[in-house]
Design a protein around this motif. Structure first.
Motif, PDB file in Angstrom:
ATOM      1  N   THR A  59       7.254 -12.245   3.348  1.00  0.00           N
ATOM      2  CA  THR A  59       6.228 -11.306   2.763  1.00  0.00           C
ATOM      3  C   THR A  59       6.786  -9.973   3.315  1.00  0.00           C
ATOM      4  O   THR A  59       6.565  -9.823   4.510  1.00  0.00           O
ATOM      5  CB  THR A  59       4.620 -11.488   2.547  1.00  0.00           C
ATOM      6  N   ARG A  61       6.340  -5.905   3.318  1.00  0.00           N
ATOM      7  CA  ARG A  61       5.451  -4.709   2.637  1.00  0.00           C
ATOM      8  C   ARG A  61       6.189  -3.550   2.807  1.00  0.00           C
ATOM      9  O   ARG A  61       6.209  -2.681   3.631  1.00  0.00           O
ATOM     10  CB  ARG A  61       4.096  -4.672   3.336  1.00  0.00           C
ATOM     11  N   GLU A  62       7.083  -3.415   1.561  1.00  0.00           N
ATOM     12  CA  GLU A  62       7.600  -2.157   1.650  1.00  0.00           C
ATOM     13  C   GLU A  62       8.437  -1.795   0.308  1.00  0.00           C
ATOM     14  O   GLU A  62       8.338  -2.605  -0.659  1.00  0.00           O
ATOM     15  CB  GLU A  62       8.976  -1.934   2.552  1.00  0.00           C
ATOM     16  N   ARG A  83       5.652  -6.488  -1.546  1.00  0.00           N
ATOM     17  CA  ARG A  83       4.386  -6.079  -1.769  1.00  0.00           C
ATOM     18  C   ARG A  83       4.216  -4.601  -1.327  1.00  0.00           C
ATOM     19  O   ARG A  83       5.069  -4.196  -0.554  1.00  0.00           O
ATOM     20  CB  ARG A  83       3.292  -6.770  -1.276  1.00  0.00           C
ATOM     21  N   PRO A  85       3.474  -1.336   0.866  1.00  0.00           N
ATOM     22  CA  PRO A  85       3.120  -1.049   1.919  1.00  0.00           C
ATOM     23  C   PRO A  85       1.765  -0.925   2.284  1.00  0.00           C
ATOM     24  O   PRO A  85       0.767  -0.466   1.491  1.00  0.00           O
ATOM     25  CB  PRO A  85       4.023   0.360   2.260  1.00  0.00           C
ATOM     26  N   LYS A  86       1.078  -1.330   3.442  1.00  0.00           N
ATOM     27  CA  LYS A  86      -0.245  -1.394   3.829  1.00  0.00           C
ATOM     28  C   LYS A  86      -0.663   0.182   3.783  1.00  0.00           C
ATOM     29  O   LYS A  86       0.125   1.026   4.408  1.00  0.00           O
ATOM     30  CB  LYS A  86      -0.448  -2.083   5.080  1.00  0.00           C
ATOM     31  N   LYS A  87      -1.674   0.614   3.313  1.00  0.00           N
ATOM     32  CA  LYS A  87      -2.167   1.871   3.536  1.00  0.00           C
ATOM     33  C   LYS A  87      -2.594   2.413   4.604  1.00  0.00           C
ATOM     34  O   LYS A  87      -3.286   1.638   5.531  1.00  0.00           O
ATOM     35  CB  LYS A  87      -3.254   2.255   2.544  1.00  0.00           C
ATOM     36  N   LYS A  88      -2.277   3.734   5.058  1.00  0.00           N
ATOM     37  CA  LYS A  88      -2.320   4.133   6.488  1.00  0.00           C
ATOM     38  C   LYS A  88      -3.779   4.868   6.399  1.00  0.00           C
ATOM     39  O   LYS A  88      -4.281   5.513   5.411  1.00  0.00           O
ATOM     40  CB  LYS A  88      -1.142   5.056   6.783  1.00  0.00           C
ATOM     41  N   LYS A  89      -4.557   4.725   7.369  1.00  0.00           N
ATOM     42  CA  LYS A  89      -5.906   5.260   7.710  1.00  0.00           C
ATOM     43  C   LYS A  89      -5.854   6.789   7.755  1.00  0.00           C
ATOM     44  O   LYS A  89      -4.943   7.102   8.668  1.00  0.00           O
ATOM     45  CB  LYS A  89      -6.728   4.705   8.778  1.00  0.00           C
ATOM     46  N   ARG A 126       8.872   5.091  -3.177  1.00  0.00           N
ATOM     47  CA  ARG A 126       7.723   4.784  -2.760  1.00  0.00           C
ATOM     48  C   ARG A 126       6.567   5.592  -3.260  1.00  0.00           C
ATOM     49  O   ARG A 126       5.267   5.275  -3.714  1.00  0.00           O
ATOM     50  CB  ARG A 126       7.576   4.888  -1.283  1.00  0.00           C
TER      51      ARG A 126
END
Length: 385
Positions: A59, A61-62, A83, A85-89, A126
């Motif tokens: 997997t 994430r990009e 999938r 990218p993971k969301k940045k805080k 993106r």
């Protein structure tokens, strides 16, 4: 030795060429291997025309943007998954209380010259929420790119999006649960979409158009082919909008709100020379609410709206039921801007269990649409079967 993030598998002929003091043509083509934890985009950026980027199972994430002609981006089938990218805080911005800041914000007529107030730059792949983007130049098509054997899922907009390409191939890609389109293509020629699965996307599973940003006449796709795809559970299975010379052949289209939708309008030239043939189109009875351009959709097999000289032949269209103006097995419908469907040929199709009818022609008899050799029981008006 420090491990490389991108592994090069050079052709065996490279060594032979070096020994002989010459470089064979095949030596320039390399395979760049990407493994879990590594960046697909870095490999794509490092690739040269004719190279292959091989993405191993895992997997990733990009988002990936391809702008290199002749590039092949290939996975290991559905085990290679892209999938978002993971969301940045986000961290809250600190308040600025300096005197300079107060002076700036309190001046009522100060001219603004910041970049934010200038013309906005186009969104990147993106930023727009796409998974894989294949992008040609404004005046030069990106040629001979292949995207194959991977899964693109869960992106806010489109799984695989291409624009300004020539001879693009998208093959054996699974595009599911994306916010808008599964696989989409615009302003391109001679593309091939073969053996893909598009399931559960917000709009069309496969979407082909001339230009989604402007009102223009239909453009010549020069033989774009949509063949052997499985399209299920989307709003519309396959959409062909404002194009000419497109073939949609041998696809399985099931469980969408509408199966195959060929869209034209009042612009010139009209959508034409589209062939819809040998498809299995069944039970597209999902409900989708109306939009600004269309009524609600439910129970539509194959729909032609505002098209001319389309050929719909040898399809099996079964099990559709609905009360939308577009419901029925094969439906000819005047577009909502008043463009008629004329000189279309509906021949040798097998239709059964479609309601309100197997064949629906909402155009006037003067439109000269041709129905012949269709196996069906009911039509509106009567006499088309």
């Amino acid at each position: 030795m420090k491990k490389r993030h991108i592994t090069y598998l050079a052709c065996a002929t490279t060594l032979a060429g070096a020994v002989l003091g010459t470089t064979p043509a095949s030596a320039a083509h390399q395979t760049l291997v990407v493994r879990p934890g590594e960046s697909i985009q870095k490999a794509v950026n490092a690739a040269r025309p004719g190279d292959t980027v091989l993405v191993m199972a895992g997997t990733y994430r990009e988002n990936v943007t391809v702008k290199t002609p002749g590039l092949t981006l290939r996975g290991m089938g559905r085990a290679t998954v892209l999938r978002p990218p993971k969301k940045k805080k986000s961290t809250p911005a600190k308040k600025t209380t300096t005197a300079a800041h107060k002076k700036t914000t309190s001046t009522p007529h100060m001219k603004t010259t910041s970049a934010a107030h200038k013309k906005k730059a186009p969104l990147t792949c993106r930023q727009a929420g796409n998974g894989i983007c294949v992008i040609g130049g404004k005046n030069k098509a990106l040629a001979d790119v292949t995207i194959a054997d991977l899964r693109v899922t869960g992106f806010p907009k489109t799984g695989v999006w291409s624009m300004g390409t020539d001879r693009l191939a998208v093959e054996r890609v699974t595009a599911d649960d994306n916010g808008q389109w599964g696989i989409a293509d615009e302003h391109s020629t001679r593309a091939v979409f073969r053996g893909n699965t598009a399931r559960g996307n917000g709009d069309a599973g496969l979407f082909l158009a001339n230009n989604v940003q402007a009102e223009e006449g239909a453009t010549n796709s020069r033989g774009t082919l949509v063949a052997g795809n499985h399209v299920e559970g989307n709003r519309i299975g396959v959409t062909v909008r404002r194009l000419r010379n497109v073939s949609v052949l041998r696809n399985h289209v099931i469980g969408n709100c509408a199966g195959v939708f060929v869209v034209g309008d009042e612009n010139k030239p009209k959508t034409s020379a589209v062939t819809i043939g040998y498809n299995l189109v069944e039970r597209n009875n999902k409900y989708c609410p109306k939009t600004a351009r269309l009524p609600y959709l439910k129970g539509s097999g194959i729909v032609l709206t505002g098209t001319e000289k389309a050929l719909v032949m040898m399809n099996a269209v079964t099990g559709h039921s609905g009360k939308s103006p577009l419901s029925g097995g094969i439906v000819l419908f005047k577009s909502f801007v008043g463009a008629t469907s004329v000189r279309n040929r509906i021949t040798d199709n097998r239709l059964a269990d479609n309601s309100p009818a197997d064949l629906v022609n909402q155009e006037s008899t003067k439109s000269a649409n041709f129905f012949e050799g269709n196996a069906c029981r009911a039509s509106k008006p009567a006499g088309l079967c």
